[in-house]
Enzyme design. Structure first.
Site, PDB file in Angstrom:
ATOM      1  CD  GLN A  18     -12.327 -62.383 -19.824  1.00 10.79           C
ATOM      2  OE1 GLN A  18     -13.122 -63.257 -19.496  1.00 10.79           O
ATOM      3  NE2 GLN A  18     -11.827 -61.503 -18.959  1.00 10.79           N
TER       4      GLN A  18
ATOM      5  CG  ASN B 152      -4.546 -59.702 -15.860  1.00 13.65           C
ATOM      6  OD1 ASN B 152      -4.961 -60.217 -14.829  1.00 13.65           O
ATOM      7  ND2 ASN B 152      -4.192 -58.440 -15.933  1.00 13.65           N
ATOM      8  NE  ARG B 153     -10.727 -65.446 -17.161  1.00 14.81           N
ATOM      9  CZ  ARG B 153     -11.999 -65.625 -16.857  1.00 14.81           C
ATOM     10  NH1 ARG B 153     -12.940 -64.986 -17.541  1.00 14.81           N
ATOM     11  NH2 ARG B 153     -12.359 -66.416 -15.887  1.00 14.81           N
ATOM     12  CG  ASP B 154      -5.077 -59.054 -21.075  1.00 15.95           C
ATOM     13  OD1 ASP B 154      -5.512 -59.306 -19.942  1.00 15.95           O
ATOM     14  OD2 ASP B 154      -4.119 -58.298 -21.277  1.00 15.95           O
TER      15      ASP B 154
ATOM     16  CB  SER C  90      -6.191 -65.005 -24.856  1.00 14.63           C
ATOM     17  OG  SER C  90      -7.185 -65.511 -24.007  1.00 14.63           O
TER      18      SER C  90
END
Length: 502
Positions: A226, A270-272, A275
Site C-alpha cells: 500500500q 481506495n488508496r491504490d 496513489s
C-alpha cells in the site's frame, strides 16, 4: 565463524517493539508465563506504530453492522482475503478494543447510535499521534515482573528442531546469542523501508519476512504494497488525517485541477486508486483553504499548526510506501506451519487481501496481538522442556566475519531500485530490471565483511524481502488492489487467488 553464547530460556519470546509485540507480550504475561521481548529499538518507540495517527476503526458490536463491515473488507481486498482471518477480525475487534479501553492508555472512543443503542466504532489519541498510545502501553509492560525486555537486540534467526521452535538467534554489538524459548511470536512489522520514499521508520527492514523464509515458512500476497497517498513532503513532512477531505480539503495538480473530481469519493477513493492517480501527476498540492478550520483544530491540530506556520506556501504531497498487505501465512489463531511459532501484526499476511481499509492496521495489532499472546502462552504451557544444547556455530554459518566495510550504499541502491521499478506502477520490463539489480546486490552483500554485523543482516533481510516482492509482482499478470501493472491494467477473474512463495 562467530561463536554463539546461550543466555537462558523463556516460556514466550516476542520479537518486535511496536503495538502487536506489546499486546502479545502483555497477554502472554497474564497467563503467568515468563516473557522476553527482543526489540532493535526501545519498546514503545519502535516501528510504524509510534509514528502512526493512532487511528483504530472497527466494526460495532452489532450483527448487521458486522456483516456489512466484513463485506467492505473483502471488497477492498478484491476478494482474495483469507476469510477465516476476516471473520476473526470482525468478530473479535469490538471486544478486544473494549479490553484496550480498560488499560487507560490514552485512546478516545467514538460511538454511533444503532437500533437505539450506542456502539463504539472508532478510537484514537488526542492529538492523533501514535506515541501517545505506544509509550503508555510500554510503561504498563515495564511494570510486569514476568516480562523482560532486551532493547537494542536484533532477532536474526528462528531456531527449529523437528518442525518445532526451540529458540532465537540474537545479535547485539557484533555478538551472537541463543535464547531458548518454548514459543516464539514474530511481531516485527513490515518492510516499507525497502522503498526510498516511505512513511516507515528505518528499523522496518523486512526482518520478520526474512526470518520466516529462513525457517521454511511460506509468504503470501507479497506483491501488495500500500502506497499511502496522504503525506506532505514540503515545506513539512506529516501524515494527513484522511477525514479532512470530507470537510473541504482537496488535492490539486500543478495546473490547479482537482484531478480526483472524476471519482465519486474524490480523495477518499481506495488508496491504490488515489496513489496511482497521484503518480500520473507532475506535482500534487494539498489545498485546505476551504477546509473546516474548527474540524482541523479538533481532529488534526498538528497539521493545523503547520498550516498556520507556513501559511501562503503551497503544501506539496506525495504517495509513499506505507503498509505491506502480504506476509507470513498464518492461521486464524496466529499459528504457522512450525509448531510453537506465531505471527501477528503487519508481518502476517492474508487478512487484507489486495488492499487494506484505512484505520485497520492498528486494530489488527489489537485483535491478533492478543490472540498470539494467548495462544503462545497456552502452547508454552504444554511444553515441559526444549532442546537448547544442539545449537552450534553452524546454525549461523550464513553470517559473515567482521571486517571494515559498510552495506549502506547497497541499501540505498536497493531502495531506489524498488521505488523506481517495483513501485506504484509496474510492468514486466521494469520488474525484470529490478530483479536483475537485486540479484547483483545479493552477490555484493555475500562478499562484504561488515564493520557492523547488524547493518549487514538488515541489508540481507531487505534483499530477501525485495526478491519475494518482485517475484510475486512478476507472477501476477493482472492489476488488483494495490498491485497495478500497466501491461496488464485490468483485473482478471482468473487471478482471483493468492500467490504463495517459500
Amino acid at each position: 565463524m562467530l561463536q554463539i553464547m546461550n543466555i537462558g530460556i523463556t516460556d514466550v519470546a516476542v520479537i518486535g517493539g511496536g503495538l502487536a509485540a506489546m499486546y502479545a507480550a502483555l497477554e502472554a504475561s497474564n497467563y503467568d508465563k515468563s516473557v522476553v521481548i527482543i526489540s532493535k529499538k526501545p519498546v514503545g518507540r519502535s516501528g510504524a506504530s509510534v509514528i502512526s495517527k493512532s487511528v483504530h476503526r472497527f466494526p460495532p458490536d452489532h450483527l448487521k453492522e458486522k456483516l456489512s463491515y466484513k463485506n467492505k473488507i473483502i471488497e477492498a481486498g478484491r476478494y482474495i482475503n483469507n476469510r477465516d482471518l476476516v471473520d476473526t477480525f470482525v468478530e473479535h475487534a469490538s471486544q478486544k478494543m473494549d479490553n484496550i479501553e480498560k488499560l487507560k492508555v490514552g485512546l478516545n472512543f467514538k460511538e454511533k447510535l444503532i437500533d437505539g443503542k450506542n456502539h463504539k466504532y472508532f478510537a484514537a489519541c488526542k492529538p492523533k499521534m501514535g506515541k501517545h498510545l505506544t509509550i503508555p502501553l510500554s510503561n504498563i509492560i515495564k511494570t510486569k515482573d514476568n516480562i523482560n525486555i532486551m532493547e537494542g537486540y536484533m532477532a536474526v534467526q528462528i531456531v527449529i528442531e523437528r518442525d518445532t521452535v526451540c529458540g532465537i538467534l540474537i545479535e547485539n554489538k557484533n555478538r551472537l546469542y541463543f535464547l531458548g524459548a518454548k514459543a516464539v511470536v514474530i511481531a516485527t512489522g513490515g518492510g516499507g523501508y525497502n522503498y526510498i520514499q516511505t512513511s516507515n521508520t528505518n528499523d522496518l527492514t523486512g526482518d520478520g519476512y526474512a526470518m520466516a523464509l529462513r525457517a521454511g515458512l511460506p509468504l503470501i500476497d507479497m506483491e501488495f504494497i500500500q502506497f499511502y497517498p496522504y503525506r506532505t513532503v514540503y515545506p513539512f513532512q506529516h501524515d494527513i488525517f484522511p477525514d479532512i477531505f470530507s470537510h473541504g480539503a482537496k488535492y490539486l495538480n500543478e495546473k490547479g485541477e482537482r484531478f480526483m473530481d472524476k471519482y465519486p469519493k474524490k480523495e477518499l477513493e481506495n488508496r491504490d486508486i488515489l496513489s496511482r492517480e497521484m503518480f500520473f501527476q507532475k506535482e500534487i498540492y494539498l489545498n485546505i483553504e476551504d477546509c473546516d478550520k474548527d474540524f482541523m483544530k479538533e481532529e488534526c491540530d498538528d497539521l493545523y499548526d503547520n498550516y498556520l506556520k507556513y501559511k501562503g506556501e503551497q503544501i506539496k504531497v506525495s504517495p509513499v510506501a506505507h503498509f505491506m498487505m502480504g506476509g507470513v501465512k498464518i492461521n486464524a489463531d496466529t499459528s504457522t506451519d512450525v509448531r510453537g511459532l506465531f505471527c501477528c501484526g503487519e508481518v502476517a499476511g492474508g487478512l487484507h487481501g489486495a488492499n487494506r481499509l484505512a484505520g485497520h492496521a492498528l486494530t489488527e495489532t489489537v485483535v491478533f496481538g492478543h490472540i498470539a499472546g494467548e495462544e503462545s502462552a497456552h502452547y508454552a504451557g504444554s511444553k515441559t522442556k526444549i532442546s537448547v544444547n544442539f545449537v552450534k556455530e553452524e546454525t549461523a554459518n550464513w553470517v559473515p566475519n567482521i571486517g571494515e566495510e559498510s552495506p549502506t550504499n547497497i541499501k540505498n541502491i536497493l531502495r531506489r531500485n524498488m521505488w523506481e521499478s517495483a513501485g506504484i506502477v509496474r510492468n514486466e520490463d521494469d520488474l525484470q530490471r529490478a530483479k536483475d539489480k537485486v540479484e547483483e546486490l545479493e552477490q555484493q552483500i555475500k562478499n562484504l565483511k561488515p564493520l557492523k554485523l547488524r547493518d549487514w543482516i538488515e541489508c540481507q533481510n531487505m534483499i530477501q524481502t525485495s526478491k519475494m516482492i518482485i517475484d510475486s509482482c512478476i507472477l501476477r499478470k493482472e492489476s488488483r488492489g494495490a498491485h497495478y501493472r500497466s501491461d496488464f491494467p485490468e483485473e482478471d477473474i482468473n487471478w482471483q487467488r493468492n500467490i504463495i512463495i517459500n
